[in-house]
Structures are given as structure tokens and as C-alpha cells.
Scaffold this motif. Structure first.
Motif, PDB file in Angstrom:
ATOM      1  N   GLU A  36       0.560  -0.970  -0.242  1.00 19.57           N
ATOM      2  CA  GLU A  36       0.031   0.066  -0.126  1.00 19.57           C
ATOM      3  C   GLU A  36       1.264   1.011   0.205  1.00 19.57           C
ATOM      4  OE1 GLU A  36       0.702  -0.632   4.480  1.00 19.57           O
ATOM      5  OE2 GLU A  36       0.677  -2.086   2.915  1.00 19.57           O
ATOM      6  N   HIS A  37       1.972   0.821  -0.122  1.00 23.77           N
ATOM      7  CA  HIS A  37       3.049   2.155  -0.237  1.00 23.77           C
ATOM      8  C   HIS A  37       2.608   3.676  -1.074  1.00 23.77           C
ATOM      9  CE1 HIS A  37       6.699   4.436  -0.498  1.00 23.77           C
ATOM     10  NE2 HIS A  37       7.424   4.465   0.401  1.00 23.77           N
ATOM     11  N   PRO A  38       2.431   4.822  -0.461  1.00 22.60           N
ATOM     12  CA  PRO A  38       1.805   5.662  -1.222  1.00 22.60           C
ATOM     13  C   PRO A  38       2.781   6.251  -2.925  1.00 22.60           C
ATOM     14  CG  PRO A  38       2.654   6.487   0.155  1.00 22.60           C
ATOM     15  CD  PRO A  38       2.750   5.218   0.513  1.00 22.60           C
ATOM     16  N   ALA A  39       3.799   5.715  -2.566  1.00 27.08           N
ATOM     17  CA  ALA A  39       4.517   6.642  -4.099  1.00 27.08           C
ATOM     18  C   ALA A  39       6.028   5.321  -4.059  1.00 27.08           C
ATOM     19  CB  ALA A  39       4.567   7.918  -3.954  1.00 27.08           C
ATOM     20  N   PRO A  40       6.089   4.318  -5.009  1.00 26.21           N
ATOM     21  CA  PRO A  40       6.952   3.978  -4.544  1.00 26.21           C
ATOM     22  C   PRO A  40       7.922   4.470  -5.354  1.00 26.21           C
ATOM     23  CG  PRO A  40       4.983   2.630  -5.315  1.00 26.21           C
ATOM     24  CD  PRO A  40       4.620   3.511  -4.890  1.00 26.21           C
ATOM     25  N   SER A  41       7.983   5.840  -5.530  1.00 24.81           N
ATOM     26  CA  SER A  41       9.235   6.061  -7.085  1.00 24.81           C
ATOM     27  C   SER A  41      10.291   6.745  -5.921  1.00 24.81           C
ATOM     28  CB  SER A  41       8.682   7.526  -7.730  1.00 24.81           C
ATOM     29  OG  SER A  41       7.786   8.474  -6.784  1.00 24.81           O
ATOM     30  N   VAL A  42       9.693   7.011  -4.394  1.00 27.78           N
ATOM     31  CA  VAL A  42      10.148   7.695  -3.652  1.00 27.78           C
ATOM     32  C   VAL A  42      11.556   6.733  -2.944  1.00 27.78           C
ATOM     33  CG1 VAL A  42      10.199   8.572  -0.865  1.00 27.78           C
ATOM     34  CG2 VAL A  42       8.226   8.661  -2.420  1.00 27.78           C
ATOM     35  N   LEU A  43      11.152   5.691  -2.757  1.00 24.48           N
ATOM     36  CA  LEU A  43      11.789   4.520  -2.879  1.00 24.48           C
ATOM     37  C   LEU A  43      12.583   4.411  -3.477  1.00 24.48           C
ATOM     38  CD1 LEU A  43       9.733   1.368  -1.495  1.00 24.48           C
ATOM     39  CD2 LEU A  43      11.223   2.641  -0.075  1.00 24.48           C
TER      40      LEU A  43
END
Length: 334
Positions: free
Chosen positions: A151-158
Motif C-alpha cells: 500500500e506504499h503511496p509512492a514507490p518512486s520515493v523508494l
């Protein structure tokens, strides 16, 4: 005439049946071996290499051999290696040539399957222009995110976070590499998330205490497994993100989670408390609010920058600069 054709047809049917029975026996033996590999390799210690990775490798290799055998039987049904052994006594040269050709054909099939199975997952769907090692390790990061934080809201952050942790510049040999390392007299950081140890703390030890089963086989003696590095990063970010309350939105919450990862939850709590004590400062917002509040020391830390500046720059670099390169991941996640 009809009797001869019938007998010939019957002989061919019997031979085909024998071939099928032999193929089925060999297939079952390979399937049994693959199953035993999956069971055994997951229960053995492999000095830091995860059993699940080795079992998958063994299973894939067995599958490759099985597929190459099946495909060879389909494409070359008239050639039987057992018969070549009998024919060798009559015409050894011809038999040797045919035997060598069949072995070469199977070798080519196996190499083709190896190349197919060892292509990094999702690599073909990744856009061009990413750091070289991202094509190998970004699919691993996405897989760990989907497994442990779907449910991560924005995998781009990782992904942007890995770039921030490992890339001095995008062409660096250590950019997105599991071998990226910072080692000074003060600290040592390794891998995609730069797991760190100093005289005062050991992040890997803390993570393994909390997530022992998930990080089994990972140690300072064997720290370079990219999948476990990515897993640790996801787990640590999730641990920072989930307890946060009172944030304006998921964007601000992610920014604070990154500060928690970089400076620690205690330092984030201090910054939010000092922000709340100031007129016009909203502790639910990072940018322009908590980011400018006091927290880490403003004395010079690394180079000419203070610890305060480093912790704030860490968040802004990831959220505002590096993240745009990976925002295609957010569309996939949605």
C-alpha cells in the motif's frame, strides 16, 4: 502389403510408446529433484546466501534441462541417443557426428533458456536513461515493496532514496549497486540503503532484532545481498511511516518518514515539537515548516555542511529532485 504396412505402423506405435514412457520417467525424476531442492535448500544454512534464492536457482536449472529435453524430442523426434550407441559399432564416425550435433543442439537450447530466465524481472519494461545497475536492482526493490509494503503511496520515493544513498553521480560504478559503501573512521554504510554502523549504533543489528525472520542470513560478514538490502530499506521506511500522525497528506508524511530514516525518529519528533512551538509553523507539514525548524545540530558535520542541512537536503533531494526519474513506478502501483 497391407499386413506389412500394419506391422510397420504397429512397430512405430510401440516405439513411440516406449519413448513416451522413457520421457515421462525422466520428467518425473526431474520434477522430483526440483521439489526436493525447494524443500532442502530452504532448510539449510548457506553462509549468508538466502535459501530461497538458491532453491529458485536450482529449480530454474532443472526446469531448463527439462525444457531443453522436451523441445529436443519435439524438434528431433527421429533421433534417439540410445540407438546411436548401438549404431556406433557399425558406423562410429556417422554416429559420433549425429551425437555431437544433438549435444550441441541441447547446449544451445540450455544457453537460450538460461538467458531467458536470468533476465532481470521487469527490466524490459523499464525506461531508458536510468543508472546502469538500476536495471538489475530496481526490479528487486519493487518486488520487496510489493511484498512488504504493497500500500506504499509512492514507490518512486523508494527508488529515489536508493539513488540518493548510492549515487555520487548517475554514471558512478557504485550508483544503484549493492556494493556501494561509505567507510570512514566514524562510520560504515553499505548497500542500497546504506545500512550503517558506528561506535554508538548498529542499524543492521537493530533491524535483525526486529525483523529476524525476514532478514535471516544477512550479516556484516555477508552484507551484499541486494534483495535483503532492498527488503531492509522497505521495512525501515515502513517502520518510520506508519506511526506518523497529524500530517497534512501522504506527500508530507513520506517526507517526514525520510527524515526519520536519515536522522532518526527522535530527531524528527524534536523538529516537529519545535515547529509546533513556533508561530505560523505547522508540525503536520514538512516543506516550509518542520524542515526549517531546529532539530539536528547546525554545527559543521560533513564537509562544510551542518547535520541540520544534511538531514533537510536528504529529504528535498529525494522528494523534489530525484523522484521524478522514477514516477513511472507510481502509475504502475495505482
Amino acid at each position: 502389403m497391407l499386413h506389412t504396412l500394419y506391422m510397420s505402423f504397429l512397430a512405430r506405435v510401440r516405439q513411440t510408446a516406449r519413448d513416451i514412457r522413457g520421457d515421462v520417467r525422466r520428467a518425473w525424476l526431474l520434477v522430483l529433484l526440483a521439489g526436493l531442492s525447494l524443500l532442502a535448500l530452504n532448510r539449510l544454512s548457506w553462509s549468508g546466501t538466502p535459501g530461497d534464492l538458491l532453491s529458485v536457482l536450482a529449480f530454474v536449472l532443472i526446469a531448463i534441462v527439462l525444457l531443453s529435453h522436451v523441445l529436443r524430442r519435439v524438434l528431433l523426434p527421429q533421433i534417439r541417443l540410445g540407438e546411436l550407441q548401438t549404431l556406433a559399432s557399425r558406423d562410429p564416425l556417422a554416429s559420433a557426428v549425429v551425437f555431437a550435433a544433438v549435444i550441441l543442439f541441447k547446449a544451445v537450447l540450455i544457453i537460450a533458456f538460461v538467458l531467458m530466465f536470468t533476465m532481470p524481472g521487469h527490466a524490459a519494461s523499464l525506461p531508458s536513461g536510468l543508472p546502469t545497475h538500476a536495471y538489475r536492482n530496481l526490479p528487486l526493490l519493487v518486488a520487496e515493496q510489493q511484498r512488504y509494503w504493497p500500500e506504499h503511496p509512492a514507490p518512486s520515493v523508494l527508488a529515489a532514496q536508493v539513488e540518493q544513498e548510492t549515487c555520487i553521480h548517475l554514471k558512478s560504478s557504485r550508483c544503484w549497486s549493492e556494493y556501494a559503501e561509505l567507510k570512514t573512521a566514524r562510520e560504515q554504510g553499505i548497500g542500497l540503503g546504506q545500512v550503517t554502523r558506528t561506535a554508538r549504533f548498529d542499524t543492521m543489528k537493530e533491524l535483525k532484532t526486529r525483523y529476524g525472520a525476514q532478514l535471516a542470513g544477512w550479516s556484516w560478514q555477508q552484507p551484499y545481498d541486494p534483495r535483503l538490502q532492498a527488503r531492509a530499506l522497505v521495512l525501515q521506511d515502513r517502520r518510520c511511516y506508519q506511526p506518523l500522525r497529524g500530517t497534512a497528506n501522504s506527500h508530507e508524511r513520506l517526507a517526514m518518514a525520510l527524515n526519520c530514516y536519515n536522522a532518526g525518529p527522535g530527531m524528527l519528533a524534536m523538529s516537529r515539537a519545535r515547529c509546533a512551538a513556533q508561530d505560523g509553523c505547522d508540525p503536520g507539514r514538512w516543506f516550509g515548516h518542520v524542515a526549517v525548524a531546529d532539530g539536528p545540530s547546525r554545527k559543521v558535520g560533513y564537509g562544510a555542511r551542518s547535520f541540520h542541512a544534511i538531514s533537510r537536503e536528504y529529504v528535498s533531494n529525494i522528494m523534489l529532485k530525484r523522484r521524478t526519474r522514477y514516477q513511472f513506478l507510481d502509475a504502475v502501483a495505482v
